[in-house]
Design an enzyme around this catalytic site. Sequence first.
Site, short mmCIF file in Angstrom:
data_model
loop_
_atom_site.label_atom_id
_atom_site.label_comp_id
_atom_site.label_asym_id
_atom_site.label_seq_id
_atom_site.Cartn_x
_atom_site.Cartn_y
_atom_site.Cartn_z
CG PHE A 1 -4.71 3.58 2.77
CD1 PHE A 1 -3.49 3.22 3.30
CD2 PHE A 1 -5.58 4.33 3.57
CE1 PHE A 1 -3.12 3.59 4.58
CE2 PHE A 1 -5.22 4.71 4.85
CZ PHE A 1 -3.98 4.34 5.37
CE1 TYR B 1 -4.33 5.84 12.99
CE2 TYR B 1 -4.38 6.61 10.72
CZ TYR B 1 -3.96 5.68 11.66
OH TYR B 1 -3.19 4.62 11.29
CB ILE C 1 -7.87 3.05 10.33
CG1 ILE C 1 -7.49 2.96 8.84
CG2 ILE C 1 -6.77 3.74 11.13
CD1 ILE C 1 -7.26 4.32 8.19
CG PHE D 1 0.11 9.20 5.57
CD1 PHE D 1 -0.01 8.01 6.27
CD2 PHE D 1 -0.93 9.56 4.72
CE1 PHE D 1 -1.11 7.19 6.11
CE2 PHE D 1 -2.04 8.74 4.56
CZ PHE D 1 -2.13 7.54 5.25
CG ASP D 2 2.85 4.06 6.47
OD1 ASP D 2 4.06 3.81 6.29
OD2 ASP D 2 2.09 3.32 7.13
CE1 TYR E 1 0.78 1.66 4.22
CE2 TYR E 1 1.00 -0.72 4.43
CZ TYR E 1 1.24 0.56 4.92
OH TYR E 1 1.94 0.72 6.08
#
Length: 566
Positions: free
Chosen positions: A126, A109, A83, A62-63, A52
């Site tokens: 994502f 979040y 999440i 961010f990731d 991902y």
Amino acid sequence: EFYGDGKLSLTVLLTLIQVACGQLEDVIIDRYFIPTHCSREVQVGDYVRYQYNGTFKDGRKFDSSLDKDFPFVGQVGVESKVIPGLDKGVQGMCVNERRKITIPPHLAYGVLGAGLVIPPDATLVFDVLLLDLWNKEDKVQIRILHKQQNCKRTVMPSDFVRYHYNGSLLVGNLFDSSNLRNSTYDTYVGQGSLIKGMDEGLLGMCVGERRSIIIPPFLAYDDKGYGTKVPPYATLIFDVLLVDVFNVKDDVKVEVQKIPQPCRRRTVVGDFIRYHYNGSFQDGTVFDSSYSRNSTYNTFIGMGYVIAGIDKALQGVCVGEWRRVTVPPHLAYGENGSGELIPGSAVLIFDLHIIDFHNPKDQVDIKVIYKPAECNLISAANDLIMYRYNCSLLDGTRLYSSDDYPEPPRVTLGQGKLIAGLDEGLQGMCVLERREITVPPHLAHGTNGASGVPSNAVLLFELELLQLQKGVPEGFLFIWLQDSPEPLFPAMDMNQDQEVPLEEFSAFIKLQVAEGRGRLHPGIDSDVILGDMFKKQDRNADGKITEDELNINVNEDNEVPKHEEL
């Protein structure tokens, strides 16, 4: 937002209820690549492995699992580590599917964010690629792609197998292949030499069968993976072709396909045998054939000249018999194989056709087919005979026949004019008697063979004696059958003039033959014989024999003249 025990907080639970009632925005899923084939979709309780990229709506990352060099692995919807929106967004995915999952803050979040990485009330995007999917309840899946109709044996625990395979991941990436190495994978089944799923997937296979075996991670390499090509938690797909199967307890297997009737004799240890064969592997591939060389394989039985399995299988066969012999490796060429022709641990199949066999101690075998009621004379050494014959191999192959010539042959027996076995078989016969004789090669044409006759061939003759003239010993032209007159010269001198010219000598000898007291050499003109005999006695070549000349000849030849006995 989670409590320490991993359960959803009351706030998150309330949020999910509001989403379900349509009061809050839901996850947005963009399935921008869907594979053509999708055999299974992600459901709650399944385990997934996926790559991902996580970004904000403005595209800032961010990731990313790609940056970590390790995909995400987890269970969907049960005490999930992710999440709620992402957990929900991967449901219904297929392996190799790509999705863009947009998650509103309340399913991400929320108002709290996540430390310094995720600000409060952030919508997250994502980009997900599903790599693997399984469930703890999964079992090994077997799909039979091809199976031989005639399957006489299947793989059992403790069997040794040889197979080709292509190993790939669920996404289709090939991680290993025996075909690329041009070598089968050889191993025992059910003894811990293979991953558990492969041990299970090979059971029940037939030689020549193709299977697709799908193995979940926990029956494969689980969380360890294997080297750099099989990642942890990978479902494996093996396309398998079974080449060989045997068990170390296997013995030679003999299938008698055709046996002639009657079978008068069977092979024993020490016999010498000639046979044709086709040698193949269990998948039908031929590795050798005597037919291609147009020559039988010739060997002794039970003396270690051939592989142990064939040595055993050749015992107890009949001439003309057909056998299929399956030889396990430990009775063939073992783990090492034989050169480039036969791989290690190969089961060999031989289709045998027995041409003939004999024992070095064999003598001529005589079978009387017909014998006349009256038999006054029988053939013996030095006799002149005329006979008919047909000669063939024991498998019926015709070699030659007296019918191929204008008239039957004449021959003097016992003088080395014939092969020893035929000469022997023609002796002791009556005129018009018929025989069938079997001649072993050491009494026929031996290891060298002859024109049209293979080496080491047993010969079968059909014989009929047509004419018989009793003969004289080799080197003689005339012999007495009774005691000769005593004294001899007065009897030979028929007109009592003390000399015997050729005419008188010839008349005397012919009289002895006519009255049965003597015999001339058969097969030679009698006048030629008599002329030769007369010259021998006429020492001074004056055209007549005297008593002194006759006595001198008898004394010089020690009473047994070289060419005649008078």
